[in-house]
Design a protein around this motif. Structure first.
Motif, PDB file in Angstrom:
ATOM      1  N   ALA A 147       0.170  -0.176  -4.515  1.00  0.00           N
ATOM      2  CA  ALA A 147       1.033   0.112  -5.667  1.00  0.00           C
ATOM      3  C   ALA A 147       0.990  -1.043  -6.654  1.00  0.00           C
ATOM      4  O   ALA A 147       1.079  -2.209  -6.270  1.00  0.00           O
ATOM      5  N   ARG A 148       0.893  -0.697  -7.917  1.00  0.00           N
ATOM      6  CA  ARG A 148       0.909  -1.717  -8.961  1.00  0.00           C
ATOM      7  C   ARG A 148       2.145  -1.618  -9.831  1.00  0.00           C
ATOM      8  O   ARG A 148       2.316  -2.408 -10.763  1.00  0.00           O
TER       9      ARG A 148
ATOM     10  N   ARG B 144      -4.005   3.731  -2.249  1.00  0.00           N
ATOM     11  CA  ARG B 144      -4.111   2.529  -3.064  1.00  0.00           C
ATOM     12  C   ARG B 144      -2.891   1.628  -2.887  1.00  0.00           C
ATOM     13  O   ARG B 144      -1.874   2.046  -2.359  1.00  0.00           O
TER      14      ARG B 144
ATOM     15  N   ASP C 205      -1.443   4.988  -8.442  1.00  0.00           N
ATOM     16  CA  ASP C 205      -1.239   3.640  -7.904  1.00  0.00           C
ATOM     17  C   ASP C 205       0.136   3.093  -8.255  1.00  0.00           C
ATOM     18  O   ASP C 205       0.318   1.889  -8.375  1.00  0.00           O
TER      19      ASP C 205
ATOM     20  N   ARG D 220       4.025  -1.243 -14.761  1.00  0.00           N
ATOM     21  CA  ARG D 220       3.029  -1.697 -13.784  1.00  0.00           C
ATOM     22  C   ARG D 220       2.518  -3.081 -14.129  1.00  0.00           C
ATOM     23  O   ARG D 220       2.644  -3.544 -15.272  1.00  0.00           O
TER      24      ARG D 220
ATOM     25  N   ASP E 237      -5.596   9.390  -7.589  1.00  0.00           N
ATOM     26  CA  ASP E 237      -5.801   8.008  -8.013  1.00  0.00           C
ATOM     27  C   ASP E 237      -4.496   7.321  -8.404  1.00  0.00           C
ATOM     28  O   ASP E 237      -4.504   6.282  -9.062  1.00  0.00           O
TER      29      ASP E 237
ATOM     30  N   THR F  52       0.828  -1.198   0.000  1.00  0.00           N
ATOM     31  CA  THR F  52       0.000   0.000   0.000  1.00  0.00           C
ATOM     32  C   THR F  52       0.865   1.251   0.000  1.00  0.00           C
ATOM     33  O   THR F  52       1.947   1.278   0.578  1.00  0.00           O
TER      34      THR F  52
END
Lengths: 611, 684
Positions: free
Chosen positions: B72-73, B70, B267, B612, B265, B61
């Protein structure tokens, strides 16, 4: 072949034997996984001996000088730096008794072999040398085992025998060094880590495997210990004391062990999880080899092998790198400046890093990726396998499995009817479960036991349906003798029978190769199939109760494949046949008919390993 | 073999076949013995600097300070730490700047432990671990629930593996910096930089009137921030470099900036403005002396709590613009620094771990106490209300807040650096600076305030600002925190002279029931409060079939971006930059990649490529994505030239050559017709 961790750990817990068997049956497979070390002990010794022989005369002279100085601190060491194992010049030595092969002192070439596999740090290596001086020192026993193993491997007549010697050596080493498997199974210290596509160069690869939080690995440990040795040596400014020389030599010996390991094929393919596949993969590539390329000559390949299969090529490559590493240490001891940009001398390296206890590499190693002396040695090592596409992984046939099979056989027997030889064709379907323990006993012993329920239909002059079971249990001398050689051990008693049982008796069960595709083996007593026919019908006596026992005694194996989780075997068996039919009118004095004959069967079975 | 030896090994070997499963316990193995710390005794100043990548694998996170943070991607620009170790005599000081939102005191403790373990004599009170305060860094490594609870991290909880992940990497950099020390000279410069930031709350700022510090009293509201840029340059001791060439060992800059360049937003991990500035400056320094050792650039955050970027829209592109402007300013200061080193190369440090709350703010009969105040509820939206309720709930439990907060004063040559474990508002920060100056007895002394260092107590405001702020932005220990901190930093300044520490007068003023100076208090080990979310190294990389990568484009906020996707290992595989990196190279089919200048290669470290995890449809492999947002500079334009993606990961993947085109198309063609046009999508 080395034993697995679970087996060896249990060596130290012999008082728990009583409850062992049942637990073993349920979960042993999870333990036969990790323990794998690189070159076997005599191979490490040979590599170092040849590396010393490769040194320029000036280096050899200096080495002898330093060695002489070092042994004043540790009398357990031999006087000559270039000493070899007893009997080394007599590979066909007739006297292979332990006493004859046991050296009187530990020589320089033995130190890298005893490091890491038989100690966890340079300090422990020294402590063991000092703790039991003279005749009691376990290192001397280990070296005797090493020498005998070497002789036996040279004289091994068959491939199976070679594998068995490898296996037996590990048992013998374990008997003198109770933590032998503990060390090998502790972590990935003896392996190289796989290379990713992003690591295009040696420096890139080293940056990756030296990084903080990276799993402990052989290349990182070599760099750490070698840097520690060089730093200590160069700090003496050409006038080293005996104590510092001894410490440098022990550190370098520790480093050399991991450097030499990196040339073993089973270790160059890397230790890729899952852990269950470490040993199987390691053993496979040790035996079958890989097409190896070194960092310095990426366009030239040679076939590299591993544990117990070392070739002259392997010896040459590994000893050359070992020699280069030794040269650097000798030069540093003699006061020559290191061409390292100040990296090696800039910090204390973790010289007492436990190669058994740690799971990650020491912090701050990354700077060594740019140290020229380290690069000059490591560029001679084998490029590890790519993580993708990765070489196939293998697993030993260990753990519980389900087994399904089908057998078609034909029997010729006498006794169904007076003075008449009759035939019978039979189909048998079996479903059962078993436990594989490949690697614990020799291949010749067919290391797996299983029990399967069978359904059979036989077709002679009539068609009959029956049911029964098939049981396979390894044994040494006679069927079910496992109880004899296992049970005493569960109580902590010693029998030489047990020893022989592990090795396979008299070589009778040696598996012989027939061409490239089949093997031939005597297996009498290992397996039995018993089928009961409640309503066995013949023209002479009508329906009767009948049982048939089939005991294979000669097996031609066409296929024994294993690709986790499935195993497959295809065999042609010649078996003894015994059957007995109860007459339906015993009151007339006819007690029944017993048939004896031979059965030729063709079996096809598949095993599904559950873990 | 004789029978006795037979018996010996047979007993063990055979028995073990049947007792193996009982042996899951392990025999005690010898442990590692780490070297005793080396003795430092170099009389001259020695400096070593190393940077390290600390980007965790996607899956943790983000610590954004929002209730809707969010997981993390991926990453856009790698998170890094820079360790600068300065030693003089027996005193080491480690300045470590990190692309983190905040620093947990336990992280600082762990790093110091690990460094010391490796044989370097670094005490906890000599380590300054400074967060850049980017809002796109991992969370879950704080032991106090306030910082790792549901209001700051989602999923919440303390994860010891995340802490160790960071600690090991940071410690590794400090160790290497220690080892790489070389004789050095210190130079410094200070300037004011207006226009990059602005005050984000005029009403709150004006609450301080008329007691505004001098620099802000007459400034327009848009400049009502601390614009001080302090730059330290550590140069190697050697022959003067050629004219115009700068090749320092390290550059350490302090500038206050609330980095809010990432959108709500977001991420992916991002190093934000400081990351862009750092990389820009590193490139420039490398250009001035090609082939020389790379200089390490470290930027610490200054007075920033009530600042924001002076941009019209919070986008990464704007962050990049501001970052490059900051790099230019730092570069200008560096180049204008006098060639001769400063007269004083002295280093000193005084450190104290303050115990909160409940501490007396100042000496006296009825000193005000620090406290956890109730939460204000006015003017809250639904989301904020939920957030504030959560915070209030936490506030009831004292344990929820960090109670051990370190502050320190460092003398570096002629400049004093004051560090505090919080973000501080402009007026509060300037009052602290004045207090330190007063303690120094030099009204015009250069004092750099570094925030978010060694601990996390969130925001610090003045007592006047406090009533106007909601709990998130007000001081969580009440209105007197800045006063309390100013008092102690002033005391620490005096304590730089060890003779002063023992005086009774000093104890009266500075004691306040707080622990001794330079003493690190014991801190119990913290047990994890949640299952670890640090993705494991995947045990198995499934069979994936990547043909040549296809490139597609789409418009993102009016910019053309280019994307490739490929099947690769699960996110845990990307544990280091060695495992996975993506490049876009200028690629001329006839001349090969060597024909392109280094500036014509985009790298996922520099922030123009977003990597990502695009989709996780399989347990053993995921779909990765890399998006290139071309950056056009006066020296480089990608339009109408051949390029290709290269992915250095579990396998080497390359895209087909493609030709970026502006929206108007390419006329005339600049590369051969063989370069295919990429497939396009009309919308993001």
């Amino acid at each position: 072949m080395s034993l697995t961790s679970g087996v060896r750990r249990a060596l130290a817990r012999s008082r728990w034997y009583g409850a062992a068997l049942a637990t073993f049956l349920c979960s042993a497979s999870s333990l036969f996984t990790g323990a794998a070390r690189a070159w076997i002990l005599p191979e490490h010794v040979r590599i170092t001996e040849q590396a010393i022989a490769r040194l320029p005369p000036s280096d050899a002279e200096l080495l002898q000088t330093y060695w002489t100085s070092a042994i004043s601190r540790l009398p357990e060491l031999c006087a000559r730096a270039d000493q070899t194992l007893p009997g080394a010049t007599r590979p066909d030595a007739s006297d292979t008794s332990h006493e004859a092969l046991r050296p009187k002192c530990v020589h320089l070439a033995a130190l890298p072999a005893l490091a890491a596999d038989h100690s966890c740090s340079a300090a422990e290596l020294r402590a063991i040398l000092e703790s039991k001086p003279g005749e009691d020192n376990m290192f001397l026993d280990l070296l005797a085992v090493a020498r005998r193993t070497e002789i036996e491997l040279e004289n091994a007549a068959t491939h199976t025998e070679h594998l068995d010697i490898w296996l037996r050596q590990n048992y013998e080493l374990e008997s003198y060094d109770e933590n032998y498997t503990e060390r090998a199974d502790a972590n990935t210290a003896h392996f190289q880590l796989p290379r990713s596509a992003a690591e295009e160069s040696l420096r890139g690869y080293l940056s990756s495997v030296f990084g903080a939080g990276v799993r402990v690995n052989g290349i990182a440990l070599y760099a750490n210990y070698h840097a520690a040795a060089l730093r200590l040596a160069s700090a003496e400014h050409g006038s080293p004391t005996p104590e510092s020389i001894l410490r440098v030599i022990l550190l370098e010996a520790y480093a050399l062990h991991f450097l030499q390991d990196s040339f073993a094929a089973g270790h160059a393919v890397g230790a890729r999880p899952p852990r269950e596949l470490y040993k199987g993969t390691h053993d496979y590539y040790s035996e079958h080899g890989i097409a190896a390329r070194t960092w310095s000559a990426p366009n030239t390949t040679y076939h590299a092998y591993g544990d117990s299969f070392m070739t002259e090529k392997d010896l040459s490559y590994a000893s050359e790198a070992t020699s280069a590493s030794l040269h650097q240490v000798i030069a540093s001891l003699s006061g020559q400046a290191l061409d390292d940009g100040g990296i090696i001398g800039s910090r204390p390296w973790v010289s007492e890093f436990s190669s058994c206890a740690e799971s990650n590499v020491p912090l701050g190693l990354e700077s060594l990726a740019a140290a020229a002396p380290i690069l000059r040695v490591l560029e001679r090592t084998i490029m590890p396998a790519l993580s993708s596409p990765a070489p196939p992984q293998f697993r030993l046939e260990i753990g519980p499995f389900l087994r399904g099979g089908a057998v078609l056989d034909g029997t010729v027997a006498k006794g169904w009817a007076p003075d008449e030889i009759r035939w019978q064709a039979r189909g048998v379907l079996s479903v059962g479960a078993g436990l594989g323990f490949d690697g614990l006993v020799t291949r010749a012993q067919q290391p797996g036991l299983f029990l399967a329920a069978v359904g059979a239909f036989s077709m002679g002059r009539t068609l009959n349906l029956g049911a029964g079971f098939t049981l396979q249990v390894p044994f040494a001398y006679v069927p079910l003798d496992a109880l004899v050689w296992v049970w005493p051990l569960l109580g902590g008693k010693v029998t030489s029978t047990s020893v022989r049982a592990l090795q396979g008796p008299w070589g009778l069960h040696t598996r012989r190769r027939i061409g490239n595709t089949a093997t031939l083996q005597i297996v009498l007593g290992r397996r039995a199939t018993l089928v009961f026919y409640p309503y066995y019908s013949t023209h002479e006596v009508g329906e009767s109760f009948r049982w048939e026992l089939t005991l294979p005694f000669l097996v031609v194996g066409f296929e024994h494949e294993y690709a986790y989780p499935l195993g497959h075997e295809l065999e042609l068996e010649l078996s003894l046949h015994v059957g007995h039919s109860a007459r339906d009118q015993p009151a007339r004095g006819d007690e029944g008919a017993t048939s004896v004959g031979v059965t030729l069967s063709f079996s096809n079975a598949t095993r599904l390993y559950l873990q | 073999m004789n029978s006795s030896s037979f018996q010996l090994w047979s007993v063990r070997a055979t028995a073990l076949v049947f007792v193996a499963c009982l042996s899951c316990g392990s025999i005690e193995r010898p442990h590692t013995h780490y070297p005793e710390p080396v003795m430092l005794n170099d009389p001259e100043l020695r400096v070593g600097a190393v940077a390290v990548d600390v980007t965790p694998p996607p899956g943790i996170t983000l610590f954004g300070g929002r209730p809707n943070v969010r997981v993390a991607r991926g990453w856009r620009g790698r998170l890094e730490c820079q360790a600068i170790v300065v030693t003089r005599g027996a005193l080491p000081i480690a300045f470590v700047t990190c692309d983190l939102t905040a620093v947990a005191s336990q992280l600082q403790k762990r790093v110091a432990e690990l460094v010391r373990q490796q044989g370097f004599p670094l005490e906890r009170n000599q380590l300054l671990l400074m967060a850049s305060a980017t809002e796109a860094a991992p969370a879950n490594y704080f032991r106090d629930r306030c910082s790792t609870g549901s209001v700051s991290a989602n999923p919440d909880g303390f994860d010891a593996r995340v802490l160790n992940w960071l600690a090991e990497r940071i410690a590794s950099a400090v160790v290497r910096a220690f080892a790489a020390r070389q004789p050095a000279e210190l130079r410094w410069g200070v300037t004011g930089v207006n226009g990059l930031t602005r005050n984000r709350s005029a009403a709150v700022f004006l609450a301080n009137a008329p007691d505004l510090p001098r620099p802000l009293a007459n400034a327009p509201l848009s400049n009502a921030v601390d614009a001080t840029l302090t730059v330290f340059r550590f140069d190697p001791v050697r022959a003067q470099p050629r004219a115009g060439a700068l090749n320092p060992i390290a550059v350490f800059a302090v500038f206050g900036m609330h980095q809010n360049g990432s959108s709500v937003d977001n991420d992916v991990y991002q190093s934000d403005v400081f990351g862009f500035a750092r990389r820009q400056l590193e490139r420039k320094l490398a250009d001035t002396q090609p082939g020389g050792p790379p200089a390490i650039v470290a930027i610490a955050n200054g007075i920033d709590a009530d600042t924001e970027l002076n941009v019209t829209r919070n986008t990464v592109r704007e962050s990049e613009r501001v970052g490059e402007a900051l790099a230019d300013e730092i570069g200008t200061v560096m180049s204008e620094i006098a060639p001769n080193p400063v007269a004083s190369q002295e280093t000193a440090i005084a450190y104290r771990e303050l115990l909160l709350p409940g501490a007396a703010v100042r000496a006296g009969a009825n000193p005000p106490q620090l406290r956890v105040p109730p939460v204000r509820r006015e003017r809250l939206g639904a989301g904020q209300l939920s957030f504030e309720r959560a915070l209030r709930k936490k506030a009831r439990a004292e344990y929820a807040f960090a109670k051990r907060l370190p502050v320190s004063i460092v003398r570096l040559g002629e400049i004093v650096i004051a560090t505090l474990p919080a973000r501080i508002s402009s007026v509060a920060g300037l009052r602290v600076r004045e207090a330190v100056r007063a303690s120094l007895g030099q009204a015009g002394a250069n004092v750099a305030i570094v925030s978010s260092t060694n601990g996390c107590m969130h925001d610090v405001t003045t007592a006047e600002e406090f009533p106007l702020l909601r709990a998130r932005t007000a001081s969580i220990y009440g209105p007197h925190v800045s006063e309390f901190i100013a008092t102690h930093l002033a005391c620490l300044t005096r304590a730089l002279d060890p003779r002063v520490r023992s005086t009774k007068e000093f104890q009266n003023v500075c004691g306040l029931g707080q622990p001794a100076i330079d003493g690190a208090t014991a801190e119990p080990l913290t047990t994890p409060t949640s299952a670890s979310r640090l993705p494991d190294d995947p045990s198995f990389v499934g069979l994936v079939y990547n043909k040549r990568l296809d490139v597609s484009w789409y418009a993102d906020h009016g910019e053309r971006t280019y994307e490739v996707r490929w099947w690769g290992p699960p996110s845990g595989y990307a544990r280091s930059r060695d495992r996975l990196r993506v490049r876009v190279e200028c690629w001329q089919p006839d001349a090969g990649p060597g024909a392109c200048a280094p500036s014509e290669i985009a790298d996922d470290r520099d922030g123009s490529i977003v990597v990502r995890v695009f989709a996780e449809r399989r347990a053993d492999a995921v779909l990765w994505s890399a998006v290139w947002i071309p950056k056009i500079t006066p020296d480089y334009s990608p339009w109408c030239r051949g390029h290709r993606f290269r992915v250095f990961g579990h396998e080497l993947l390359e895209s087909a050559p493609f030709r970026p085109e502006p929206f108007g198309g390419c006329t005339p063609l600049e590369i051969g017709e063989s370069a295919p046009r990429v497939r396009g999508r009309s919308s993001p």
